[in-house]
Design an enzyme around this catalytic site. Sequence first.
Site, PDB file in Angstrom:
ATOM      1  N   ASN A  13      33.731  34.509  33.084  1.00 24.03           N
ATOM      2  CA  ASN A  13      32.442  34.938  33.022  1.00 24.03           C
ATOM      3  C   ASN A  13      32.027  36.111  31.815  1.00 24.03           C
ATOM      4  OD1 ASN A  13      30.189  36.773  34.379  1.00 24.03           O
ATOM      5  ND2 ASN A  13      31.126  38.240  35.468  1.00 24.03           N
ATOM      6  N   LYS A  15      28.924  37.456  30.873  1.00 27.74           N
ATOM      7  CA  LYS A  15      27.723  37.933  31.965  1.00 27.74           C
ATOM      8  C   LYS A  15      26.826  37.643  30.792  1.00 27.74           C
ATOM      9  CE  LYS A  15      31.977  40.894  32.999  1.00 27.74           C
ATOM     10  NZ  LYS A  15      32.177  41.973  33.215  1.00 27.74           N
ATOM     11  N   HIS A 108      29.311  40.409  42.433  1.00 27.04           N
ATOM     12  CA  HIS A 108      30.033  41.422  41.225  1.00 27.04           C
ATOM     13  C   HIS A 108      29.737  42.508  41.508  1.00 27.04           C
ATOM     14  CE1 HIS A 108      31.064  41.981  37.408  1.00 27.04           C
ATOM     15  NE2 HIS A 108      32.092  41.224  36.986  1.00 27.04           N
ATOM     16  N   GLU A 110      29.384  44.246  39.153  1.00 27.90           N
ATOM     17  CA  GLU A 110      28.042  44.532  38.745  1.00 27.90           C
ATOM     18  C   GLU A 110      27.666  44.369  38.895  1.00 27.90           C
ATOM     19  OE1 GLU A 110      29.426  43.151  34.571  1.00 27.90           O
ATOM     20  OE2 GLU A 110      30.871  44.730  34.338  1.00 27.90           O
ATOM     21  N   GLU A 180      38.060  41.963  42.061  1.00 28.99           N
ATOM     22  CA  GLU A 180      38.588  42.452  40.974  1.00 28.99           C
ATOM     23  C   GLU A 180      37.807  44.311  41.064  1.00 28.99           C
ATOM     24  OE1 GLU A 180      36.305  39.337  37.783  1.00 28.99           O
ATOM     25  OE2 GLU A 180      34.703  40.508  38.969  1.00 28.99           O
ATOM     26  N   GLY A 186      36.445  45.673  32.033  1.00 35.81           N
ATOM     27  CA  GLY A 186      35.806  45.617  31.084  1.00 35.81           C
ATOM     28  C   GLY A 186      36.919  46.764  30.127  1.00 35.81           C
ATOM     29  N   SER A 226      40.260  42.491  33.365  1.00 36.26           N
ATOM     30  CA  SER A 226      41.172  42.891  32.137  1.00 36.26           C
ATOM     31  C   SER A 226      42.049  42.195  31.550  1.00 36.26           C
ATOM     32  CB  SER A 226      41.493  44.041  31.232  1.00 36.26           C
ATOM     33  OG  SER A 226      40.580  45.225  31.645  1.00 36.26           O
TER      34      SER A 226
HETATM   35  P1  PGA Z   1      36.735  41.436  31.679  1.00 32.16           P
HETATM   36  O1  PGA Z   1      36.124  41.034  32.477  1.00 32.16           O
HETATM   37  O2  PGA Z   1      37.753  40.991  32.123  1.00 32.16           O
HETATM   38  O3  PGA Z   1      36.041  41.896  30.865  1.00 32.16           O
HETATM   39  O4  PGA Z   1      37.595  42.771  32.304  1.00 32.16           O
HETATM   40  C1  PGA Z   1      36.205  40.040  33.826  1.00 32.16           C
HETATM   41  C2  PGA Z   1      34.458  40.269  34.478  1.00 32.16           C
HETATM   42  O5  PGA Z   1      34.240  41.380  35.129  1.00 32.16           O
HETATM   43  O6  PGA Z   1      34.296  39.376  36.052  1.00 32.16           O
END
Ligand code: PGA
Length: 265
Positions: A13, A15, A108, A110, A180, A186, A226
């Site tokens: 992803n 983003k 997601h 976010e 997740e 992140g 992560s």
């Molecule tokens: P990340 O993001 O690997 O940077 O933690 C994962 C995601 O949001 O799908």
Amino acid sequence: MIEKTTPVVIAGNWKMNHGVKETADYLDKLNHLLSAREDLGRALSEGFVRLILFPPAVHLYIAYIKTEGTPIAIGAQNVHWESKGPFTGEISVSMVTETGGGYALVGHSERRLLFGETVEMTSQKFVACLKGGVTPVLCIGETDEQRSEGQTEAVLSRQFDGAFREIEVDEKTTLHIAYEPVWAIGTGNTATPEDAESACRFIRERLSGRFGSRISRTARILYGGSVKPDNARELLSQKNIDGVLVGGASLDPESFLRIADAALS
Ligand code: PGA
């Protein structure tokens, strides 16, 4: 080592990262690296491993051009549930399929936390994807606070039940769900393999209760938060983790391929 059900899904992803030139260069490099990788190439062509990338929507078409005829699938990070209309800034499921996208992320964290996406919206998006021929990847997970209050399973249940409220699927459908935890995204705080496994097992049991054992067995349950080249193998060795959804570490093609390598063992 647990024998994995396949395909093991390695999804990236991006983003809101990478411009159009970076997207083209990334995919040229990924194709080049893959062409030198007989083992991974075979695992991809035989369907044991699946690579999916979620670039920004404006790059879906160039991503499609660059990945056509390769084993790399592409998808959108978000879709609207209506087929067209006055929804400024949104894209429909058919716009995704027309530009070669076969997948879409739904819910997601976010989207939920920064853009107010509700459980009802995730349900509508999930249905629209299934109807429109795009495979939705439902993302669910608890915040740090919810985990410390012992609410993890209650939150997962609420997000799961809400998304699947009005959905009937036939036995051939492969459902995709990404666990997740928000606190792991992140932050560098990857869930322990045991915690990730326990949440993914909970999701599989929930799937079994809602849709039956066949669908729960063939469903792809991913862990995200992560994931890095050095922790992917241990996560993927867990019984109920069928893949990973990778943000930051998918932005570099070499790092993304090292994570895909973890699926080979
Ligand atoms: P990340 O993001 O690997 O940077 O933690 C994962 C995601 O949001 O799908």
